[in-house]
Motif scaffolding. Sequence first.
Motif, PDB file in Angstrom:
ATOM      1  N   PHE A 539       0.774  -0.939   0.014  1.00 13.72           N
ATOM      2  CA  PHE A 539       0.067   0.088   0.075  1.00 13.72           C
ATOM      3  C   PHE A 539       0.945   1.174  -0.016  1.00 13.72           C
ATOM      4  N   THR A 540       1.969   1.285   1.018  1.00 10.61           N
ATOM      5  CA  THR A 540       2.607   2.590   1.057  1.00 10.61           C
ATOM      6  C   THR A 540       3.553   2.739  -0.269  1.00 10.61           C
ATOM      7  N   GLY A 541       3.978   1.530  -0.675  1.00 12.72           N
ATOM      8  CA  GLY A 541       4.828   1.594  -1.999  1.00 12.72           C
ATOM      9  C   GLY A 541       4.117   2.169  -3.155  1.00 12.72           C
ATOM     10  N   ASN A 542       2.836   2.067  -3.264  1.00  8.94           N
ATOM     11  CA  ASN A 542       2.050   2.601  -4.438  1.00  8.94           C
ATOM     12  C   ASN A 542       1.752   3.919  -4.176  1.00  8.94           C
ATOM     13  N   LEU A 543       1.377   4.251  -2.910  1.00  8.16           N
ATOM     14  CA  LEU A 543       0.934   5.921  -2.515  1.00  8.16           C
ATOM     15  C   LEU A 543       2.163   6.514  -2.654  1.00  8.16           C
ATOM     16  N   GLU A 544       3.377   6.106  -2.483  1.00 12.67           N
ATOM     17  CA  GLU A 544       4.484   6.902  -2.789  1.00 12.67           C
ATOM     18  C   GLU A 544       4.826   7.116  -4.029  1.00 12.67           C
ATOM     19  N   GLN A 545       4.531   6.229  -4.885  1.00 16.26           N
ATOM     20  CA  GLN A 545       4.809   6.277  -6.739  1.00 16.26           C
ATOM     21  C   GLN A 545       4.222   7.783  -6.786  1.00 16.26           C
ATOM     22  N   CYS A 546       3.149   8.292  -6.311  1.00 14.12           N
ATOM     23  CA  CYS A 546       3.051   9.698  -6.872  1.00 14.12           C
ATOM     24  C   CYS A 546       4.008  10.772  -6.428  1.00 14.12           C
ATOM     25  N   ASN A 547       4.532  11.341  -7.617  1.00 12.02           N
ATOM     26  CA  ASN A 547       5.711  12.068  -7.023  1.00 12.02           C
ATOM     27  C   ASN A 547       5.276  13.459  -7.462  1.00 12.02           C
ATOM     28  N   GLY A 548       3.923  13.897  -7.716  1.00 14.33           N
ATOM     29  CA  GLY A 548       3.436  15.066  -7.575  1.00 14.33           C
ATOM     30  C   GLY A 548       3.879  15.822  -9.195  1.00 14.33           C
ATOM     31  N   CYS A 549       4.190  14.998 -10.187  1.00 14.25           N
ATOM     32  CA  CYS A 549       4.252  15.584 -11.578  1.00 14.25           C
ATOM     33  C   CYS A 549       3.178  16.123 -12.177  1.00 14.25           C
ATOM     34  N   GLY A 550       1.812  15.903 -11.821  1.00 15.16           N
ATOM     35  CA  GLY A 550       0.965  16.471 -12.395  1.00 15.16           C
ATOM     36  C   GLY A 550       0.286  15.877 -13.569  1.00 15.16           C
ATOM     37  N   GLY A 551       0.595  14.796 -14.019  1.00 12.13           N
ATOM     38  CA  GLY A 551       0.217  14.058 -15.450  1.00 12.13           C
ATOM     39  C   GLY A 551      -1.204  13.822 -15.312  1.00 12.13           C
ATOM     40  N   CYS A 552      -1.778  13.773 -14.214  1.00 13.21           N
ATOM     41  CA  CYS A 552      -3.237  13.668 -14.057  1.00 13.21           C
ATOM     42  C   CYS A 552      -3.996  14.951 -14.047  1.00 13.21           C
ATOM     43  N   LEU A 553      -3.349  16.015 -14.337  1.00  9.50           N
ATOM     44  CA  LEU A 553      -3.937  17.175 -14.594  1.00  9.50           C
ATOM     45  C   LEU A 553      -4.412  17.813 -16.119  1.00  9.50           C
ATOM     46  N   LYS A 554      -3.889  16.785 -16.951  1.00  3.11           N
ATOM     47  CA  LYS A 554      -4.251  16.837 -18.200  1.00  3.11           C
ATOM     48  C   LYS A 554      -5.699  16.958 -18.650  1.00  3.11           C
ATOM     49  N   GLN A 555      -6.153  17.346 -19.772  1.00  4.89           N
ATOM     50  CA  GLN A 555      -7.687  17.559 -20.058  1.00  4.89           C
ATOM     51  C   GLN A 555      -7.983  16.765 -21.097  1.00  4.89           C
ATOM     52  N   ASN A 556      -7.472  15.533 -21.437  1.00  6.13           N
ATOM     53  CA  ASN A 556      -7.891  14.528 -22.393  1.00  6.13           C
ATOM     54  C   ASN A 556      -7.389  13.025 -21.664  1.00  6.13           C
ATOM     55  N   GLY A 557      -7.994  12.113 -22.511  1.00  6.30           N
ATOM     56  CA  GLY A 557      -7.770  10.639 -21.876  1.00  6.30           C
ATOM     57  C   GLY A 557      -8.667  10.480 -20.970  1.00  6.30           C
ATOM     58  N   ILE A 558      -8.365   9.467 -20.203  1.00 11.68           N
ATOM     59  CA  ILE A 558      -9.353   9.050 -19.050  1.00 11.68           C
ATOM     60  C   ILE A 558      -8.947   9.393 -17.626  1.00 11.68           C
ATOM     61  N   MET A 559      -7.639   9.813 -17.486  1.00  9.74           N
ATOM     62  CA  MET A 559      -7.224  10.307 -16.157  1.00  9.74           C
ATOM     63  C   MET A 559      -7.130  11.843 -15.970  1.00  9.74           C
ATOM     64  N   CYS A 560      -7.742  12.357 -15.094  1.00  6.44           N
ATOM     65  CA  CYS A 560      -8.744  11.818 -14.229  1.00  6.44           C
ATOM     66  C   CYS A 560     -10.061  12.246 -14.479  1.00  6.44           C
ATOM     67  N   PRO A 561     -11.231  12.015 -14.831  1.00  2.64           N
ATOM     68  CA  PRO A 561     -12.499  12.289 -15.144  1.00  2.64           C
ATOM     69  C   PRO A 561     -12.855  13.472 -14.174  1.00  2.64           C
ATOM     70  N   THR A 562     -12.732  13.079 -12.790  1.00  6.00           N
ATOM     71  CA  THR A 562     -13.374  14.148 -11.880  1.00  6.00           C
ATOM     72  C   THR A 562     -12.772  15.443 -12.230  1.00  6.00           C
ATOM     73  N   PHE A 563     -11.427  15.257 -12.252  1.00  8.73           N
ATOM     74  CA  PHE A 563     -10.625  16.557 -12.506  1.00  8.73           C
ATOM     75  C   PHE A 563     -10.879  17.153 -13.819  1.00  8.73           C
ATOM     76  N   ILE A 564     -11.040  16.740 -14.855  1.00  6.11           N
ATOM     77  CA  ILE A 564     -11.234  17.128 -16.070  1.00  6.11           C
ATOM     78  C   ILE A 564     -12.816  18.111 -15.905  1.00  6.11           C
ATOM     79  N   ALA A 565     -13.635  17.314 -15.310  1.00  6.16           N
ATOM     80  CA  ALA A 565     -15.034  18.072 -15.125  1.00  6.16           C
ATOM     81  C   ALA A 565     -14.817  19.157 -14.247  1.00  6.16           C
ATOM     82  N   THR A 566     -14.258  19.348 -13.080  1.00  7.67           N
ATOM     83  CA  THR A 566     -14.233  20.393 -12.132  1.00  7.67           C
ATOM     84  C   THR A 566     -13.136  21.092 -11.917  1.00  7.67           C
ATOM     85  N   ARG A 567     -11.899  20.717 -12.611  1.00  7.39           N
ATOM     86  CA  ARG A 567     -10.450  21.577 -12.105  1.00  7.39           C
ATOM     87  C   ARG A 567     -10.277  21.737 -11.046  1.00  7.39           C
ATOM     88  N   ASP A 568     -10.700  20.978 -10.008  1.00  8.95           N
ATOM     89  CA  ASP A 568     -10.129  20.949  -8.505  1.00  8.95           C
ATOM     90  C   ASP A 568      -9.171  20.279  -8.191  1.00  8.95           C
TER      91      ASP A 568
END
Length: 845
Positions: A539-568
């Motif tokens: 669990f901890t190993g996967n949690l710490e895989q997040c390095n904060g690079c922000g790849g999930c802030l993109k506006q296409n693809g499927i990651m992350c649909p809730t961010f694409i909708a809200t930009r929160d």
Amino acid sequence: MTSAQERKISQTGCDTRFDNLTRQLYSTDASIYQIEPLGVAFPRNAQQASAVIRTAADASVPITPRGAGTSLVGNAIGDGLIVDFSRHNRQITDLDLEKRSVRVGAGVVLDQLSDFLKPHGFCFGPDVATSSRATLGGMIANNSSGARCPIYGTTADHVLSLEIVLADGRVVPVGEADSFPYKEVTSLEPERQQILKIVREHSAEMAERWPPGLIKRWPGYGIERFVRVPNDLTNILAGSEGTLAAIFSADLKISPLPREKGLGLIFFASVAEAMQATVELLDLKPAAIEHIDRPLFDGTKGQLHFRAARDLLELDTKPCESILIVEFYGDVAERLSVLQSRKIGLRTKILTDAAQMNRVWSVRKSGLSLLTGCVGPAKPVAFIEDAAVRPAQLPDYVRGLQSIMKPLGLTASYYGHAAGGLLHVRPVLDMHSATDLKKFRQVADETSALVRQFKGSLSAEHGVGIARTEYMRDQLGDHLLQMMREIKRTFDPKNVFNPGKIFADGRHKIDSHLRENFSRPLELPFQPVLAFAFKDRSFTGNLEQCNGCGGCLKQNGIMCPTFIATRDEVMSTRGRANIIRAALELRTNGHDPLKSAELDAALSNCLSCRGCTPECPSNVNLALLKTEMLYARWRRDGLPLRERILSNIDFLGKLGCLMPRLANRVFGSKAVRIPMEKTIGISARRSLPHYATERFDKWFSKRPGSAGASPAVSRASRDTLSSAIPSNSRSSTPVFGGAPKTAGEAPALPSRGPIILWDDTFVRYHEPHIGIAAVKVLEALGFEVSLVKNRRCCGRPAFSQGNLDAAAKLAKHNISQFSTLNSPTLPSCSSNPPVGRCLSKITAN
């Protein structure tokens, strides 16, 4: 911050938040650092930005402007007020194709601008690897450049004018006078004259410390550029890292899209050979020479998203240690031919197909996350990753770095902009280890001295930030550093903009303010039950895989649909991972991480779609992390009514389909929906799936041929598939085998044998048309379709609710039904891909 100060800032009209959730979300960026702010502001216009910055400055609250939060050196974090320009300031206006210019808000993302300009045949020259989320405001503040620096230069080369907000609240335009649509650009004329006088007094020392030939930027303010163009203060502001003012908008130069592109890939047995080859290729004047090495491309192993790229590069059949990606614009065929004729490296590969070139670039652009996604606590760390020398010095510079690493027993990745003389070198270190923290400090100290020896730049595109501030005295010398301090005082006399960065005042060291999970490893208040079998095994190993690079802030693809909708931010994968980590560090309200309000806000809107797992190069699996946290809570506190109901959707489907018309009327009425909203929290405004008048499995048992052992391929099924092929595309050649037929006649298909179709809960009870279509296609392809008898719910609904005991029980039952088949190796498919994945995942975990 006092309550009176909070109240004053809140009364500015700007959306400002001081709650614990927001403060935790903005306490990190893509760096290894963590500082909790007092609050975060989200201005919608320049007037709101002016009001909130002036009020904070009057209260002596430090101000940190922020874009996407992708800084690798801690630029985007601070202990005062974070001003986030990325959420609202995303307007693109005033496109002028004749003058080749465009106006952008500071929050416009580079890919957003590229998509806007492409139909007009233009682009913005500097192209950073984080283009899917990097904001133009952040690129200007860092004077970013990217891979194609040899032809496009840095961001500062493309800035015509800026609209900035000063600490006293003034909104001021700066730039060359002829670049403005209006002429009142003299409001900072006294400051400009004062800065020019200071800079000219130090021109000789600048020439001695910064000899020509460096393609990237020098650290600190762009004083060497200002000497050449002294009537343009944008040269000072570009690269100032938010220490002088906040950038609200900009007029930018745009460049024509290249008419043709081509890639030459050269494969090497060592990094050293690739560096020497870089020097030999510079005479071809490529648009870019990028270097990737084995630690980086080994990170693509087993990843579906990069499978095509691995196959294209033949990494499994023809292994290598290093690859140069050489890109040409114009005269492509001729220059690629010359490149091939030089017989450099182990082998070469030429690409001119756009799709293939994009596959290669996708690997390079994902370099940061591919590296940090390695298994285990030791990761390639960014802290000496931004040093640049002249390209011809690269072989000697790399040898110098290796001589630093080898005595310490360290390995590193050397990837990045070879043509620009900048390699993003990342030594592999366990930042949880006291021993490795000492090595971290030693490598940083010795690399700073090495860069000074080559008269290079320690901070060539990512900024100084927290990581390199303490080295600026050695890099710049007392006189140049003091000159920059005077520029800082001219713009920001109260020292409220990003204080302590660039100019050391004792608050920031390279090994201070490290993320809490480095200095205080996470202690879980529960015993994890999931295996996280794909990569991390914990669990901890996967949690710490997040390095904060922000790849999930993109506006296409499927990651992350809730961010694409809200930009929160809290709706992004990064935001959720940060909140889980914050909860486990007991920094949220109370001392119960499993019941914090912040954790509920982060996880309650996660769809468990698993879009993050394949699209995040580090493979952060929020669905598993969420399930583990929920299971720990339910195991301790009991499973609530709503989660119990949603875990049993299959049973509800079975009941609803007994009298579907009545069930649909009942669950569509306000008399039922309003009490449902109050009791189990399902909004009365959202529609519920209707129950089918005929269940899919009932239809399947009634269809022609279903009673036989081997249902024949029906003519209707073949005709269904044949009708999907346009008549002008049909030929006499059989599509699936068999003898040729006349045009338009469905061919006779040989049997491909039996196949099991898994019909999920929603296909069986709610959307049988999907299952019917699947059967028709499979039979048209020659398969003999059957369903699993006595199957139960796949367990995915229970799994997504954290009800792991029920999910495991259902999975075991269903797998036992497969094992009773005459041939357990029969092929199978699912009408809902996540269902098939869920069965295998529950088993694996």
